[in-house]
Design a protein around this motif. Structure first.
Motif, mmCIF file in Angstrom:
data_model
loop_
_atom_site.group_PDB
_atom_site.id
_atom_site.type_symbol
_atom_site.label_atom_id
_atom_site.label_comp_id
_atom_site.label_asym_id
_atom_site.label_seq_id
_atom_site.Cartn_x
_atom_site.Cartn_y
_atom_site.Cartn_z
ATOM 1 N N UNK A 1 -19.574 28.130 15.303
ATOM 2 C CA UNK A 1 -19.418 26.669 15.277
ATOM 3 C C UNK A 1 -18.892 26.280 13.900
ATOM 4 N N UNK A 2 -17.816 25.524 13.856
ATOM 5 C CA UNK A 2 -17.237 25.102 12.586
ATOM 6 C C UNK A 2 -18.121 24.028 11.963
ATOM 7 N N UNK A 3 -18.712 24.353 10.805
ATOM 8 C CA UNK A 3 -19.650 23.434 10.147
ATOM 9 C C UNK A 3 -19.067 22.735 8.932
ATOM 10 N N UNK A 4 -18.323 23.486 8.103
ATOM 11 C CA UNK A 4 -17.788 22.921 6.868
ATOM 12 C C UNK A 4 -16.339 23.355 6.678
ATOM 13 N N UNK A 5 -15.591 22.493 6.018
ATOM 14 C CA UNK A 5 -14.193 22.773 5.707
ATOM 15 C C UNK A 5 -14.011 22.670 4.201
ATOM 16 N N UNK A 6 -13.351 23.662 3.608
ATOM 17 C CA UNK A 6 -13.134 23.649 2.173
ATOM 18 C C UNK A 6 -11.997 22.689 1.808
ATOM 19 N N UNK A 7 -11.960 22.246 0.561
ATOM 20 C CA UNK A 7 -10.920 21.299 0.132
ATOM 21 C C UNK A 7 -9.514 21.801 0.436
ATOM 22 N N UNK A 8 -8.668 20.872 0.881
ATOM 23 C CA UNK A 8 -7.288 21.208 1.189
ATOM 24 C C UNK A 8 -7.065 21.705 2.597
ATOM 25 N N UNK A 9 -8.152 21.824 3.388
ATOM 26 C CA UNK A 9 -8.039 22.311 4.764
ATOM 27 C C UNK A 9 -8.379 21.189 5.741
ATOM 28 N N UNK A 10 -8.016 21.391 6.994
ATOM 29 C CA UNK A 10 -8.433 20.472 8.053
ATOM 30 C C UNK A 10 -8.735 21.282 9.310
ATOM 31 N N UNK A 11 -9.425 20.656 10.253
ATOM 32 C CA UNK A 11 -9.911 21.362 11.437
ATOM 33 C C UNK A 11 -8.765 21.965 12.252
ATOM 34 N N UNK A 12 -7.652 21.264 12.357
ATOM 35 C CA UNK A 12 -6.521 21.766 13.148
ATOM 36 C C UNK A 12 -5.931 23.024 12.519
ATOM 37 N N UNK A 13 -5.804 23.016 11.196
ATOM 38 C CA UNK A 13 -5.264 24.193 10.511
ATOM 39 C C UNK A 13 -6.228 25.368 10.634
ATOM 40 N N UNK A 14 -7.524 25.088 10.536
ATOM 41 C CA UNK A 14 -8.521 26.153 10.689
ATOM 42 C C UNK A 14 -8.400 26.787 12.067
ATOM 43 N N UNK A 15 -8.235 25.966 13.087
ATOM 44 C CA UNK A 15 -8.105 26.500 14.450
ATOM 45 C C UNK A 15 -6.844 27.357 14.581
ATOM 46 N N UNK B 1 -8.343 33.540 14.955
ATOM 47 C CA UNK B 1 -7.936 34.241 16.165
ATOM 48 C C UNK B 1 -8.910 34.145 17.315
ATOM 49 N N UNK B 2 -10.116 33.597 17.080
ATOM 50 C CA UNK B 2 -11.092 33.459 18.152
ATOM 51 C C UNK B 2 -11.415 31.979 18.391
ATOM 52 N N UNK B 3 -11.917 31.704 19.585
ATOM 53 C CA UNK B 3 -12.323 30.344 19.921
ATOM 54 C C UNK B 3 -13.665 30.039 19.276
ATOM 55 N N UNK B 4 -13.865 28.798 18.892
ATOM 56 C CA UNK B 4 -15.136 28.396 18.299
ATOM 57 C C UNK B 4 -15.447 26.950 18.689
ATOM 58 N N UNK B 5 -16.712 26.615 18.585
ATOM 59 C CA UNK B 5 -17.142 25.256 18.882
ATOM 60 C C UNK B 5 -16.828 24.368 17.685
ATOM 61 N N UNK B 6 -16.276 23.210 17.966
ATOM 62 C CA UNK B 6 -15.942 22.287 16.887
ATOM 63 C C UNK B 6 -16.676 20.977 17.100
ATOM 64 N N UNK B 7 -17.740 20.793 16.349
ATOM 65 C CA UNK B 7 -18.497 19.554 16.447
ATOM 66 C C UNK B 7 -17.956 18.523 15.485
ATOM 67 N N UNK B 8 -18.696 18.277 14.428
ATOM 68 C CA UNK B 8 -18.268 17.322 13.414
ATOM 69 C C UNK B 8 -18.344 17.999 12.052
ATOM 70 N N UNK B 9 -17.373 18.868 11.745
ATOM 71 C CA UNK B 9 -17.414 19.584 10.462
ATOM 72 C C UNK B 9 -17.316 18.624 9.289
ATOM 73 N N UNK B 10 -18.006 18.953 8.211
ATOM 74 C CA UNK B 10 -18.017 18.111 7.019
ATOM 75 C C UNK B 10 -17.331 18.843 5.870
ATOM 76 N N UNK B 11 -16.819 18.122 4.890
ATOM 77 C CA UNK B 11 -16.230 18.782 3.717
ATOM 78 C C UNK B 11 -17.299 19.556 2.950
ATOM 79 N N UNK B 12 -16.943 20.724 2.469
ATOM 80 C CA UNK B 12 -17.883 21.510 1.672
ATOM 81 C C UNK B 12 -18.206 20.763 0.386
ATOM 82 N N UNK B 13 -19.490 20.726 0.035
ATOM 83 C CA UNK B 13 -19.929 19.980 -1.135
ATOM 84 C C UNK B 13 -19.556 20.713 -2.424
ATOM 85 N N UNK B 14 -18.918 20.012 -3.329
ATOM 86 C CA UNK B 14 -18.593 20.568 -4.638
ATOM 87 C C UNK B 14 -19.843 20.579 -5.511
ATOM 88 N N UNK B 15 -20.136 21.663 -6.193
ATOM 89 C CA UNK B 15 -21.336 21.708 -7.033
ATOM 90 C C UNK B 15 -21.286 20.677 -8.153
#
Length: 241
Positions: A179-193, A197-211
């Motif tokens: 399940x896609x949970x977080x996306x790193x800066x500069x990425x988006x869900x469509x590009x990740x998909x 190479x495999x199918x995954x569940x896409x709920x409501x991924x959030x941006x990864x928190x910067x420390x």
């Protein structure tokens, strides 16, 4: 903020409540993350033991991997990291090679104790910086360690998450699906998909928190000098020490 430091921060959060984390050889980002989690635990008045096989100082074992495997089988390790030449949508990993086994096109290091650790350690985090259809495949060419088991198989361990240089996936062990949970800066869900190479569940991924600055300072002041002792090239590239 470098990408390795962001990944270190993400992984450290996953170990916040652990008692013992073990990291194998040639794993500088997971190793640094474990030491960061350890330092933050110390500041909070808790104890987190870290075993890094690559290190002489951060390793209580004196008989190599045999003791590591014994500790895992006895339930004394909470988190371990695994990677793979290939990782598929069922969290199977391939450490052997690509192509039709046994006539593989390219051979790699081999499975070693990955299957035991995958079955025995409660929280296994799959980590691979490269995120591409070449590494994240629909089905691995060879299963070094299976991501799921039949219901009648006693298996206290298994996949907790998959962390790459682009995203963080959680893993549903019952459904055997990421399940896609977080996306790193500069990425988006469509590009990740597109790059997975495999199918995954896409709920409501959030941006990864910067420390925050406190954590950045902790990494550079307290953790990086330790890392330089056993991952010198990594420490020099990331922090210049």
């Amino acid at each position: 903020m470098s990408q390795p430091e962001l990944l270190i921060s993400i992984l450290a959060d996953m170990m916040a409540q652990d008692r013992h984390v073990a990291v194998g050889a040639a794993s500088p980002i997971p190793g640094t993350a474990a030491l960061l989690a350890q330092e933050e635990a110390r500041l909070a008045g808790r104890r987190l033991h870290v075993t890094i096989i690559q290190s002489r100082t951060e390793n209580m074992f004196t008989s190599g991997s045999r003791e590591l495997f014994d500790a895992a089988a006895q339930g004394r390790i909470d988190t371990f990291f695994l990677g793979g030449v290939q990782i598929d949508g069922q969290a199977n990993i391939n450490l052997v090679g690509t192509g039709q086994y046994p006539h593989v096109k390219k051979r790699f290091s081999g499975s070693f104790g990955s299957a035991l650790m995958y079955f025995a350690v409660p929280k296994v985090i799959l980590f691979r910086e490269e995120h591409s259809p070449r590494t994240l495949v629909e089905k691995v060419d060879f299963i070094s360690a299976p991501g799921t088991s039949e219901s009648q198989v006693w298996r206290p361990g298994g996949c907790h998450a998959l962390v790459t240089g682009r995203a963080v996936f959680g893993f549903d062990r019952q459904r055997g699906q990421f399940r896609l949970d977080q996306i790193l800066p500069g990425e988006d869900a469509e590009r990740i998909r597109d790059l997975t190479g495999f199918a995954f569940e896409q709920g409501a991924p959030v941006p990864a928190a910067t420390p925050d600055q406190r954590r950045k300072d902790l990494i550079q002041r307290s953790v990086a000098p330790k890392v330089a002792a056993f991952y010198p090239e990594f420490a020099k590239r990331i922090w210049g020490i």
